[in-house]
Design a protein around this motif. Structure first.
Motif, PDB file in Angstrom:
ATOM      1  N   GLY A  90       0.824  -1.206   0.000  1.00  0.00           N
ATOM      2  CA  GLY A  90       0.000   0.000   0.000  1.00  0.00           C
ATOM      3  C   GLY A  90       0.864   1.264   0.000  1.00  0.00           C
ATOM      4  N   THR A  91       0.234   2.365  -0.380  1.00  0.00           N
ATOM      5  CA  THR A  91       0.929   3.654  -0.340  1.00  0.00           C
ATOM      6  C   THR A  91       1.375   3.955   1.079  1.00  0.00           C
ATOM      7  OG1 THR A  91      -0.407   4.540  -2.142  1.00  0.00           O
ATOM      8  CG2 THR A  91       0.612   6.140  -0.711  1.00  0.00           C
ATOM      9  N   ASP A  92       0.553   3.578   2.029  1.00  0.00           N
ATOM     10  CA  ASP A  92       0.841   3.848   3.425  1.00  0.00           C
ATOM     11  C   ASP A  92       2.217   3.335   3.833  1.00  0.00           C
ATOM     12  OD1 ASP A  92      -0.636   5.252   5.186  1.00  0.00           O
ATOM     13  OD2 ASP A  92      -2.030   3.647   5.664  1.00  0.00           O
ATOM     14  N   ASN A 162      -7.049  15.570  -3.078  1.00  0.00           N
ATOM     15  CA  ASN A 162      -6.810  15.432  -1.640  1.00  0.00           C
ATOM     16  C   ASN A 162      -7.887  14.570  -0.985  1.00  0.00           C
ATOM     17  OD1 ASN A 162      -5.658  15.990   0.896  1.00  0.00           O
ATOM     18  ND2 ASN A 162      -7.086  17.688   1.240  1.00  0.00           N
ATOM     19  N   ASN A 163      -7.469  13.831   0.018  1.00  0.00           N
ATOM     20  CA  ASN A 163      -8.389  13.100   0.887  1.00  0.00           C
ATOM     21  C   ASN A 163      -8.295  13.761   2.268  1.00  0.00           C
ATOM     22  OD1 ASN A 163      -9.856  11.214   2.346  1.00  0.00           O
ATOM     23  ND2 ASN A 163      -8.217   9.706   2.392  1.00  0.00           N
ATOM     24  N   PRO A 164      -9.337  14.226   2.900  1.00  0.00           N
ATOM     25  CA  PRO A 164     -10.738  13.868   2.679  1.00  0.00           C
ATOM     26  C   PRO A 164     -11.564  14.916   1.915  1.00  0.00           C
ATOM     27  CG  PRO A 164     -10.546  14.909   4.809  1.00  0.00           C
ATOM     28  CD  PRO A 164      -9.179  14.959   4.178  1.00  0.00           C
ATOM     29  N   LEU A 189       4.213  13.421  -3.960  1.00  0.00           N
ATOM     30  CA  LEU A 189       2.912  13.720  -4.574  1.00  0.00           C
ATOM     31  C   LEU A 189       2.082  12.437  -4.524  1.00  0.00           C
ATOM     32  CD1 LEU A 189       1.078  15.672  -6.128  1.00  0.00           C
ATOM     33  CD2 LEU A 189       2.182  14.941  -8.234  1.00  0.00           C
ATOM     34  N   ASP A 190       1.096  12.425  -3.636  1.00  0.00           N
ATOM     35  CA  ASP A 190       0.281  11.227  -3.421  1.00  0.00           C
ATOM     36  C   ASP A 190      -0.923  11.286  -4.371  1.00  0.00           C
ATOM     37  OD1 ASP A 190      -1.557   9.353  -2.490  1.00  0.00           O
ATOM     38  OD2 ASP A 190      -1.082   9.673  -0.380  1.00  0.00           O
ATOM     39  N   GLU A 191      -0.953  10.346  -5.299  1.00  0.00           N
ATOM     40  CA  GLU A 191      -2.025  10.339  -6.294  1.00  0.00           C
ATOM     41  C   GLU A 191      -2.916   9.092  -6.146  1.00  0.00           C
ATOM     42  OE1 GLU A 191      -0.222  13.105  -9.815  1.00  0.00           O
ATOM     43  OE2 GLU A 191      -0.018  10.951 -10.104  1.00  0.00           O
ATOM     44  N   ALA A 192      -3.406   8.881  -4.937  1.00  0.00           N
ATOM     45  CA  ALA A 192      -4.241   7.702  -4.682  1.00  0.00           C
ATOM     46  C   ALA A 192      -5.528   7.714  -5.519  1.00  0.00           C
ATOM     47  CB  ALA A 192      -4.583   7.629  -3.194  1.00  0.00           C
ATOM     48  N   TYR A 193      -5.999   8.919  -5.862  1.00  0.00           N
ATOM     49  CA  TYR A 193      -7.300   9.020  -6.558  1.00  0.00           C
ATOM     50  C   TYR A 193      -7.160   9.527  -7.987  1.00  0.00           C
ATOM     51  CZ  TYR A 193      -8.651   8.304  -1.802  1.00  0.00           C
ATOM     52  OH  TYR A 193      -8.762   7.761  -0.544  1.00  0.00           O
ATOM     53  N   THR A 194      -5.999   9.337  -8.553  1.00  0.00           N
ATOM     54  CA  THR A 194      -5.698   9.885  -9.880  1.00  0.00           C
ATOM     55  C   THR A 194      -6.675   9.415 -10.959  1.00  0.00           C
ATOM     56  OG1 THR A 194      -3.820  10.301 -11.306  1.00  0.00           O
ATOM     57  CG2 THR A 194      -4.060   8.056 -10.560  1.00  0.00           C
ATOM     58  N   ARG A 218       1.181   5.944  -5.891  1.00  0.00           N
ATOM     59  CA  ARG A 218      -0.132   5.503  -6.389  1.00  0.00           C
ATOM     60  C   ARG A 218      -0.547   4.247  -5.620  1.00  0.00           C
ATOM     61  NH1 ARG A 218      -1.110   7.017 -12.251  1.00  0.00           N
ATOM     62  NH2 ARG A 218      -0.460   9.197 -12.262  1.00  0.00           N
ATOM     63  N   THR A 219      -1.828   3.950  -5.662  1.00  0.00           N
ATOM     64  CA  THR A 219      -2.312   2.745  -4.973  1.00  0.00           C
ATOM     65  C   THR A 219      -3.271   1.962  -5.851  1.00  0.00           C
ATOM     66  OG1 THR A 219      -3.470   1.930  -3.024  1.00  0.00           O
ATOM     67  CG2 THR A 219      -4.223   4.028  -3.862  1.00  0.00           C
ATOM     68  N   LEU A 220      -3.344   0.650  -5.604  1.00  0.00           N
ATOM     69  CA  LEU A 220      -4.363  -0.165  -6.275  1.00  0.00           C
ATOM     70  C   LEU A 220      -5.514  -0.467  -5.317  1.00  0.00           C
ATOM     71  CD1 LEU A 220      -1.565  -0.888  -7.906  1.00  0.00           C
ATOM     72  CD2 LEU A 220      -3.069  -2.535  -8.992  1.00  0.00           C
ATOM     73  N   LEU A 229      -5.898  -6.332  -0.486  1.00  0.00           N
ATOM     74  CA  LEU A 229      -4.535  -6.836  -0.742  1.00  0.00           C
ATOM     75  C   LEU A 229      -3.492  -5.792  -0.409  1.00  0.00           C
ATOM     76  CD1 LEU A 229      -4.460  -8.574  -4.231  1.00  0.00           C
ATOM     77  CD2 LEU A 229      -4.431  -9.648  -2.004  1.00  0.00           C
ATOM     78  N   ARG A 230      -3.849  -4.540  -0.681  1.00  0.00           N
ATOM     79  CA  ARG A 230      -2.982  -3.378  -0.489  1.00  0.00           C
ATOM     80  C   ARG A 230      -1.702  -3.476  -1.296  1.00  0.00           C
ATOM     81  NH1 ARG A 230      -2.505  -0.559   5.099  1.00  0.00           N
ATOM     82  NH2 ARG A 230      -2.992   1.356   4.005  1.00  0.00           N
ATOM     83  N   VAL A 231      -1.746  -2.867  -2.452  1.00  0.00           N
ATOM     84  CA  VAL A 231      -0.525  -2.724  -3.247  1.00  0.00           C
ATOM     85  C   VAL A 231      -0.398  -1.250  -3.601  1.00  0.00           C
ATOM     86  CG1 VAL A 231       0.734  -3.401  -5.324  1.00  0.00           C
ATOM     87  CG2 VAL A 231      -0.946  -4.972  -4.317  1.00  0.00           C
TER      88      VAL A 231
HETATM   89  C1  LIG Z   1      -4.515  10.076  -0.198  1.00  0.00           C
HETATM   90  C2  LIG Z   1      -4.329   8.650   0.191  1.00  0.00           C
HETATM   91  N1  LIG Z   1      -3.110   8.109   0.100  1.00  0.00           N
HETATM   92  C3  LIG Z   1      -2.895   6.837   0.428  1.00  0.00           C
HETATM   93  C4  LIG Z   1      -3.896   6.019   0.883  1.00  0.00           C
HETATM   94  C5  LIG Z   1      -3.571   4.615   1.325  1.00  0.00           C
HETATM   95  O1  LIG Z   1      -3.640   3.710   0.318  1.00  0.00           O
HETATM   96  P1  LIG Z   1      -3.085   2.239   0.533  1.00  0.00           P
HETATM   97  O2  LIG Z   1      -4.244   1.368   0.783  1.00  0.00           O
HETATM   98  O3  LIG Z   1      -2.372   1.951  -0.747  1.00  0.00           O
HETATM   99  O4  LIG Z   1      -2.120   2.264   1.668  1.00  0.00           O
HETATM  100  C6  LIG Z   1      -5.181   6.520   0.999  1.00  0.00           C
HETATM  101  C7  LIG Z   1      -6.255   5.669   1.530  1.00  0.00           C
HETATM  102  O5  LIG Z   1      -7.244   6.081   2.032  1.00  0.00           O
HETATM  103  C8  LIG Z   1      -5.400   7.861   0.649  1.00  0.00           C
HETATM  104  O6  LIG Z   1      -6.610   8.406   0.754  1.00  0.00           O
END
Ligand SMILES: Cc1ncc(COP(=O)(O)O)c(C=O)c1O
Length: 374
Positions: A90-92, A162-164, A189-194, A218-220, A229-231
């Motif tokens: 995961g990105t985390d 951005n989240n949230p 640059l976190d693009e989780a929602y790209t 990036r995240t899947l 699965l968190r990748v």
């Molecule tokens: C901006 C942002 N980055 C990263 C993540 C985490 O993603 P991952 O499941 O790949 O760790 C999230 C999940 O909510 C998110 O909102």
């Protein structure tokens, strides 16, 4: 007696959206809809499920520690060099490695209030200094971030969208920002929602840039439907990626995650359906919230930030929705005390959510009126 460092004592355990099974057990509900974690309501990519099933027989072996095939799939898909890519749990997980590898205790990491809680956790858990600036109209304020840079700033975290809040900053603003930021400061640059934003021509798709001081993550877990699965993966300069390989846990992501991710990245049909559903469901949600009279922030992601009159109202709203089978996320811990985040569901889930939210909102407003009249 073991000594627990002060910064660890001050940490709070991560509290995710309530799992469906727990709520069902507690409230004896027959229908539960979870729109609290920005997951894909269509389920996982079917190609990923097939690939995972095929990979099950290999579970007795450690997997490829370098995720070679997955790295190649990412490099080919995004047209980047293989040595500029690293995968993680995961990105985390990657954010934690980045903070750990490139900062020391006296360093400052700069970001916004009201952004992804995971970065706050990563900064605090390594005892680093978190510096935040306020959001501007619920969007990252890149000028304020630039103006807050000090001699101690070594890293900047941006999330786009951005989240949230779901908001995005645009290409011109981003490029002007990157042109000014000193080159010794690493920009994440976190693009989780790209996936939900990149049809917009003004969206600055991070992977297309080649800055020496930027890492894109990036995240899947979201659009590709693989949260379970968190990748995640990061794309950045080769020296940065090489250093991350040194701090990363070996064999991460695990075998099933690697195989599932390779297949999901190739599942264009699933991604198209995902985007289409998100568009329709978000439109319904937006219109429905307007009808109920709930304020919202315009979004470029797969969720909407609803704004309640007060923090107390937001808390009660989230709790009452949950008691009626709708799991949402009160985002006080992200720094927006009156915000409740709701992600796009299937059309049925969205209808159900709007019904529950209308009931709960109206009855909370009625209660408030009664109190004022008494
Ligand atoms: C901006 C942002 N980055 C990263 C993540 C985490 O993603 P991952 O499941 O790949 O760790 C999230 C999940 O909510 C998110 O909102």
């Amino acid at each position: 007696m073991i000594k627990i460092p002060q910064f660890v004592k001050k940490l709070k355990q991560y509290k995710a959206g309530k799992p469906i099974s727990e709520l069902a057990r507690e409230q004896k509900l027959t229908k539960i809809v979870k729109l609290a974690s920005n997951e894909n309501p269509l389920g996982p990519s079917p190609k990923a499920v097939d690939a995972i099933q095929k990979a099950l027989g290999g579970l007795n072996r450690y997997t490829d520690p370098l995720s070679h095939d997955l790295v190649m799939a990412i490099a080919n898909k995004y047209n980047v060099q293989q040595n500029h890519v690293i995968c993680g749990h995961g990105t985390d997980s990657l954010l934690a490695y980045i903070v750990n590898a490139f900062t020391t205790e006296s360093d400052e990491i700069l970001t916004s209030e009201g952004t992804f809680i995971g970065i706050y956790v990563s900064i605090r858990k390594y005892g680093r200094k978190l510096i935040t600036v306020p959001l501007k109209e619920y969007t990252f304020d890149l000028d304020a971030i630039y103006n807050a840079i000090t001699d101690k700033t070594v890293m900047i975290y941006l999330a786009n969208p951005n989240n949230p809040t779901g908001t995005m900053f645009e290409r011109d603003e981003f490029e002007a920002f990157m042109a000014k930021v000193p080159e010794h400061i690493m920009v994440i640059l976190d693009e989780a929602y790209t996936t939900y934003a990149d049809d917009n021509p003004n969206y600055p798709n991070g992977i297309r840039y080649d800055y020496d001081n930027m890492v894109v993550t990036r995240t899947l877990s979201k659009a590709y439907g693989l949260g379970g699965l968190r990748v995640g993966f990061a794309v950045g300069p080769d020296e940065v990626i090489e250093s991350l390989y040194k701090v990363k846990l070996p064999f991460e992501p695990n075998l099933l995650a690697q195989q599932g991710a390779i297949a999901a990245l190739d599942d264009d049909e699933f991604l198209t359906k995902t985007k289409e559903l998100n568009k329709n469901s978000l439109a319904m949600l937006k219109e429905g919230l307007e009808k109920i009279g709930i304020k919202q922030v315009p979004t470029s992601a797969n969720f909407i930030l609803a704004l309640m009159p007060t923090e107390k109202f937001a808390k009660e709203f989230t709790e009452s929705c949950m008691n009626q089978g709708l799991i949402l996320r009160h985002v006080d811990t992200f720094g927006i005390a009156n915000g409740v985040r709701i992600n796009s569901g299937t059309i049925d889930e969205t209808k159900f959510a709007l019904e529950v939210m209308a009931n709960v909102y109206n009855s909370l407003c009625d209660n408030q009126k009664e109190k004022v009249e008494q």
